[in-house]
Design a protein around this motif. Sequence first.
Motif, short mmCIF file in Angstrom:
data_model
loop_
_atom_site.label_atom_id
_atom_site.label_comp_id
_atom_site.label_asym_id
_atom_site.label_seq_id
_atom_site.Cartn_x
_atom_site.Cartn_y
_atom_site.Cartn_z
N VAL A 92 -10.12 -3.87 -6.35
CA VAL A 92 -8.84 -3.72 -5.67
C VAL A 92 -7.84 -4.77 -6.11
N ALA A 93 -8.28 -6.05 -6.11
CA ALA A 93 -7.35 -7.13 -6.44
C ALA A 93 -8.13 -8.39 -6.80
N PRO A 94 -7.61 -9.18 -7.76
CA PRO A 94 -8.24 -10.48 -8.06
C PRO A 94 -7.91 -11.46 -6.93
N SER A 196 -15.75 0.02 -1.75
CA SER A 196 -16.68 1.10 -2.07
C SER A 196 -15.95 2.38 -2.41
N ARG A 197 -16.44 3.08 -3.42
CA ARG A 197 -15.85 4.37 -3.79
C ARG A 197 -16.04 5.39 -2.68
N ARG A 198 -17.02 5.19 -1.82
CA ARG A 198 -17.24 6.08 -0.68
C ARG A 198 -16.12 5.95 0.35
N SER A 199 -15.56 4.75 0.45
CA SER A 199 -14.56 4.47 1.50
C SER A 199 -13.13 4.52 0.99
N ALA A 200 -12.96 4.49 -0.31
CA ALA A 200 -11.63 4.28 -0.89
C ALA A 200 -10.71 5.48 -0.70
N THR A 201 -9.50 5.17 -0.35
CA THR A 201 -8.38 6.12 -0.39
C THR A 201 -7.22 5.39 -1.06
N PRO A 202 -6.29 6.10 -1.67
CA PRO A 202 -5.14 5.41 -2.28
C PRO A 202 -4.40 4.52 -1.29
N ALA A 203 -4.26 5.00 -0.05
CA ALA A 203 -3.52 4.22 0.95
C ALA A 203 -4.25 2.93 1.30
N LEU A 204 -5.58 2.99 1.42
CA LEU A 204 -6.35 1.80 1.77
C LEU A 204 -6.37 0.80 0.61
N ILE A 205 -6.50 1.30 -0.60
CA ILE A 205 -6.45 0.42 -1.77
C ILE A 205 -5.12 -0.32 -1.82
N GLU A 206 -4.02 0.40 -1.63
CA GLU A 206 -2.71 -0.21 -1.66
C GLU A 206 -2.53 -1.23 -0.53
N ARG A 207 -3.03 -0.91 0.63
CA ARG A 207 -2.91 -1.80 1.79
C ARG A 207 -3.65 -3.11 1.55
N LEU A 208 -4.85 -3.02 1.00
CA LEU A 208 -5.63 -4.21 0.72
C LEU A 208 -5.02 -5.03 -0.41
N GLN A 210 -1.90 -5.21 -1.30
CA GLN A 210 -0.69 -5.88 -0.80
C GLN A 210 -1.05 -7.09 0.05
N ALA A 211 -2.13 -6.99 0.82
CA ALA A 211 -2.56 -8.12 1.65
C ALA A 211 -2.98 -9.29 0.77
N VAL A 212 -3.74 -9.02 -0.29
CA VAL A 212 -4.16 -10.09 -1.20
C VAL A 212 -2.95 -10.71 -1.89
N ALA A 213 -2.03 -9.88 -2.36
CA ALA A 213 -0.82 -10.38 -3.01
C ALA A 213 -0.02 -11.28 -2.08
N SER A 214 0.06 -10.91 -0.82
CA SER A 214 0.80 -11.69 0.17
C SER A 214 0.14 -13.05 0.40
N LEU A 215 -1.19 -13.06 0.44
CA LEU A 215 -1.93 -14.32 0.65
C LEU A 215 -1.82 -15.24 -0.56
N HIS A 216 -1.71 -14.66 -1.75
CA HIS A 216 -1.44 -15.48 -2.93
C HIS A 216 -0.03 -16.06 -2.88
N GLN A 217 0.90 -15.23 -2.48
CA GLN A 217 2.30 -15.64 -2.50
C GLN A 217 2.56 -16.79 -1.53
N ASP A 218 1.95 -16.76 -0.36
CA ASP A 218 2.21 -17.83 0.61
C ASP A 218 1.25 -19.00 0.48
N GLY A 219 0.32 -18.94 -0.50
CA GLY A 219 -0.56 -20.06 -0.78
C GLY A 219 -1.79 -20.16 0.11
N SER A 220 -2.05 -19.16 0.94
CA SER A 220 -3.16 -19.25 1.89
C SER A 220 -4.50 -19.36 1.18
#
Length: 239
Positions: A92-94, A196-208, A210-220
Amino acid sequence: MLAWLGAATVRAAEPAALRMETIQSEPFGRMGPQGPGGLMYDIGLLIALRAGLVVENHVVPYARTVLSLHNGTSDLVLRFSNDELKAVAHQVAPVLALPTVVVSRREAPLLRLQELSQRSLAVPRSFPLPESLAGLHLQSVNSNEHAIQMLMSRRVDAAYGSNLGLFGAARGLGLRMQAFARPLVVERQTFWLHLSRRSATPALIERLAQAVASLHQDGSINRLYRRALAEFGDDRMPA
């Protein structure tokens, strides 16, 4: 009645609780007297919170994580990636890039990577191995802890893994960084958020993502990493 129906619709739209697994390895995931914790455990909870998701986070043995994603008992894991993991999960995201290092004993130091051609090297199974270390005398082990035990019992000459993984394992075994020679940096490997490929949906992938990107951006994420580094109290630790 309309208000009740509206609330029910909102609840129905919310995702069900997801199950996350954190690898049981110092300092990434641990079970302590106060309950589970660790660097990746905390980062996992932060990602879920930022994404607005309900997540159950469990600390489990490293080898179990791929099986759990495959059989559907887990949805998420933070881990170094490999082909086996990519077959059952989306990257999903590094999340965090860590230096990978070769560690030797203080009394028998490796001063250059070229010296490995005549030495034995312990590597945890499934850990990504760079081309620069291919063809060496490798000893597969079960974990970072096993690698350190092999090194200190002189059954191998060096151990390969991430900076935090190897020295966290050593700390968990009651060893200090001073027991080892200065580590040799090989490259960087990245902890990825896998879904997991069993759980993945495009919306969930995007949501996760974006969350990782936000945590990188604010330095958390970086703040948690720096705190984990500081706990070792040794300026020889590659960052």
